[in-house]
Design an enzyme around this catalytic site. Structure first.
Site, PDB file in Angstrom:
ATOM      1  N   GLU A 266       0.847  -1.191   0.000  1.00  0.00           N
ATOM      2  CA  GLU A 266       0.000   0.000   0.000  1.00  0.00           C
ATOM      3  C   GLU A 266       0.880   1.238   0.000  1.00  0.00           C
ATOM      4  O   GLU A 266       1.847   1.319   0.751  1.00  0.00           O
ATOM      5  CB  GLU A 266      -0.888   0.098   1.251  1.00  0.00           C
ATOM      6  N   GLU A 322     -13.889   5.388  -0.026  1.00  0.00           N
ATOM      7  CA  GLU A 322     -14.772   4.451   0.684  1.00  0.00           C
ATOM      8  C   GLU A 322     -15.432   5.158   1.860  1.00  0.00           C
ATOM      9  O   GLU A 322     -14.784   5.486   2.849  1.00  0.00           O
ATOM     10  CB  GLU A 322     -13.960   3.246   1.165  1.00  0.00           C
ATOM     11  N   LYS A 325     -15.149   3.820   5.770  1.00  0.00           N
ATOM     12  CA  LYS A 325     -13.882   3.580   6.468  1.00  0.00           C
ATOM     13  C   LYS A 325     -13.843   4.404   7.750  1.00  0.00           C
ATOM     14  O   LYS A 325     -14.145   5.603   7.734  1.00  0.00           O
ATOM     15  CB  LYS A 325     -12.684   3.964   5.585  1.00  0.00           C
ATOM     16  N   GLU A 331      -9.139   9.041   5.637  1.00  0.00           N
ATOM     17  CA  GLU A 331      -9.302   7.605   5.445  1.00  0.00           C
ATOM     18  C   GLU A 331     -10.360   7.285   4.389  1.00  0.00           C
ATOM     19  O   GLU A 331     -10.317   6.236   3.755  1.00  0.00           O
ATOM     20  CB  GLU A 331      -9.674   6.930   6.768  1.00  0.00           C
TER      21      GLU A 331
END
Length: 464
Positions: A266, A322, A325, A331
Site C-alpha cells: 500500500e 470508501e 472507512k 481515510e
C-alpha cells in the site's frame, strides 16, 4: 545442435527473466470494499482494467470479486482475516479448510499470486496475535503447497510503525518488542520460501506529522533540487519514499536478512480530508501517485539508493473513496475513483500516458496548517436513526460533557436531535481530542470551521 540448444536455452531464460521484470514493474491497485455505494464487482473489475492495472489486492476472499477476476490477466492478492490468525496458528486442519474453501475454487482461472495473512497486525496493541502471526503464515504456506497452488507467495503486510528508528535510513531498526520474536522468524520464512516482505508505506503521514520539517515536494517525489544525505551510509536521497523504503532495507540487514525482496502493499495520498488535515487534496494526491507510477514503471528499474536497479512491486491505495472507512476524513478519500466510477483525477497505472494529456489539476488550498477553532457536527448524509446511540456515547464519557443540552441548560432549545448531537459531539471532541478522541462517530460527523453557537449557547471547540 548442442550449441544451438544452449543458445535457445539461454534466450528462453533471458526472455523469462525479462518477462518477469516486465510483470513486476507494473503498478497495481488496492480494491477496498468499505463503502455502501460502490459498483458491483464485475463493473469494478472493468474499472480496474480501465486504469491499466496489472495487479489487484482485496482484503478478503470475496467470491463475487474472485469470480469477476476470472480469466483476466490481473494478478490477485487475497487475505486471511486478522481474527482467524490465532486459531490457524495452532490448527493445520483449519488452515487447510480455509485454503480449500476460499482459494482452491478459484485457482488457477483467477490468477491468485499472493496470499496475505492478516493486515498490519503489528500496529495493534500488544496481543497474542503478534506471536501467532508467523506460525499461522507457516500453516497457510503448508496448505498452499498441499493443494498444489505453487504460484502463490505467502506473506503479511506490515506498516512502517514496525520500525523504532527510521532516520537516517541507515539507522533503520525494528522495534525491540518484535525484532527477535516476530521479525526474525518472519524474514527467515520469507527468505526460505522466496516470498516478499510486504510493507505499507505512506510518506503523506510522515510529512503531515512534520510539515515544517519535511518539504512537501520532497514527500511527493516532486522535488527538483532538495536532497538529504545519510551520514551513516553516505547515500543521497531525493524523496521521502526512498528514505522510508531504505530504512526497512537497513532494518532487515541489521537482523541478518538483507536480500528479502520488498513489495509495497500500500502507498497513496488522500485527495480530501477534514479541515484539520493538512495537504489532503486532489493536486497533491495526483502528483504523488503519478510520480510513484513513473518511478516504479521506469525501465530499466530505478530502485532506491540502497538497492539501485531493484524492482519493487507496488500497489496504490485505493480504487475508491470508501465512505464507511473509520477514522479521520482522509481515510475515506484515498481513492483514484469516486464511487460512481469517475476519476478523481486522471491517472494511468501503466505509466504510458504523458503528463501533458491530463487535465489541469485544481490548485491545492490546504498545504498550510489551519489555525483557528473547529467544531464537530453532524454530517450532511448522516443516518438520523444512529444519532441517539452516538449522543449517548459522547455524553456518557463523564466530565459534564452534555450538561448544557439537558433541560434548563443554555443549549437545550431548540430541543432537536441534530442540535443536541452537534453540541454533544463538539463538547466530546473538545474534551477528549488530546487523549485520542476523534470527530468521527462511525461516520456520522464532520469537522467544521463554522461556529454552530447561537445566542447564549456557546459550543466548545478544538483550537488548532
Amino acid at each position: 545442435m548442442g550449441c544451438l540448444s544452449t543458445l535457445l536455452l539461454l534466450f528462453s531464460l533471458a526472455f523469462a527473466s525479462f518477462s518477469s521484470a516486465e510483470i513486476s514493474s507494473q503498478v497495481g491497485i488496492c480494491y477496498g470494499q468499505l463503502g455502501n455505494n460502490l459498483p458491483i464487482p464485475k463493473n469494478s473489475v472493468d474499472l480496474i482494467k480501465g486504469l491499466k492495472a496489472k495487479r489487484v489486492k482485496i482484503y478478503d476472499t470475496n467470491p463475487q470479486i474472485l469470480e469477476a477476476l476470472k480469466s483476466t490477466n490481473l494478478q490477485v492478492s487475497v487475505m486471511v482475516p486478522n481474527e482467524l490468525i490465532n486459531n490457524i496458528s495452532t490448527n493445520q486442519t483449519l488452515a487447510d479448510q480455509w485454503v480449500k474453501n476460499n482459494v482452491v475454487p478459484f485457482y488457477p482461472h483467477t490468477m491468485i499470486r499472493y496470499l496475505l495473512v492478516g493486515n498490519e497486525i503489528l500496529s495493534s496493541p500488544l496481543n497474542t496475535t503478534w506471536f501467532n502471526l508467523v506460525p499461522a503464515i507457516r500453516k497457510i504456506r503448508f496448505s498452499v503447497k498441499k493443494f498444489g497452488l505453487g504460484k502463490i507467495k505467502v506473506g503479511t503486510p506490515l506498516a512502517i510503525d514496525m520500525l523504532e528508528s527510521s532516520f537516517p535510513p541507515s539507522n533503520g531498526t525494528f522495534r525491540s518488542d518484535i525484532s527477535e520474536k516476530v521479525m526474525k522468524p518472519l524474514l527467515h520464512f520469507l527468505n526460505r520460501t522466496k516470498s516478499f516482505f510486504f510493507i505499507d508505506v505512506y510518506p503523506y503521514f510522515a510529512w503531515a506529522a512534520q510539515p515544517t520539517v519535511i518539504n512537501l515536494d520532497y514527500a511527493m517525489l516532486d522535488s527538483k533540487n532538495i536532497t538529504v544525505s545519510d551520514p551513516g551510509s553516505g547515500l543521497v536521497y531525493t524523496n521521502l519514499l526512498d528514505q522510508m523504503i531504505d530504512a526497512v532495507y537497513f532494518a532487515m540487514k541489521r537482523v541478518g536478512y538483507p536480500d528479502v525482496r520488498l513489495f509495497i502493499a500500500e502507498t497513496g495520498w488522500p485527495n480530501a480530508g477534514g479541515v484539520d488535515q493538512i495537504g489532503a487534496n486532489i493536486y497533491n494526491a495526483a502528483t504523488y501517485n503519478r510520480n510513484v507510477i513513473k518511478k516504479f514503471t521506469a525501465k530499466p528499474p530505478i530502485g532506491t539508493p540502497a538497492k539501485p536497479g531493484v524492482v519493487v512491486p507496488t500497489l496504490l491505495f485505493a480504487l475508491y473513496n470508501e465512505n464507511q472507512k473509520p477514522g479521520p476524513g482522509t481515510e475515506r478519500h484515498f481513492g483514484l475513483l469516486y464511487p460512481n466510477g469517475t476519476n478523481v483525477y486522471g491517472i494511468d497505472l501503466s505509466g504510458k500516458t504523458p503528463e501533458s494529456e491530463y487535465k489541469a489539476l485544481p490548485r491545492a488550498r490546504n498545504n498550510e496548517p489551519y489555525k483557528g477553532k473547529i467544531w464537530c457536527v453532524v454530517g450532511r448524509n448522516a443516518n438520523a436513526s444512529e444519532l441517539g446511540g452516538a449522543i449517548s456515547y459522547a455524553c456518557g464519557q463523564g466530565n459534564r460533557t452534555c450538561d448544557e443540552i439537558r433541560p434548563g441548560g443554555k443549549c437545550y432549545n431548540p430541543n432537536s436531535l441534530v442540535s443536541h448531537a452537534n453540541y454533544a459531539f463538539s463538547s466530546y471532541w473538545s474534551q477528549f481530542k488530546s487523549s485520542g478522541g476523534t470527530c468521527y462517530f462511525s461516520g456520522l460527523t464532520i469537522p467544521t470551521k463554522k461556529d454552530p453557537s447561537y445566542g447564549s449557547c456557546k459550543f466548545p471547540s478544538v483550537t488548532l
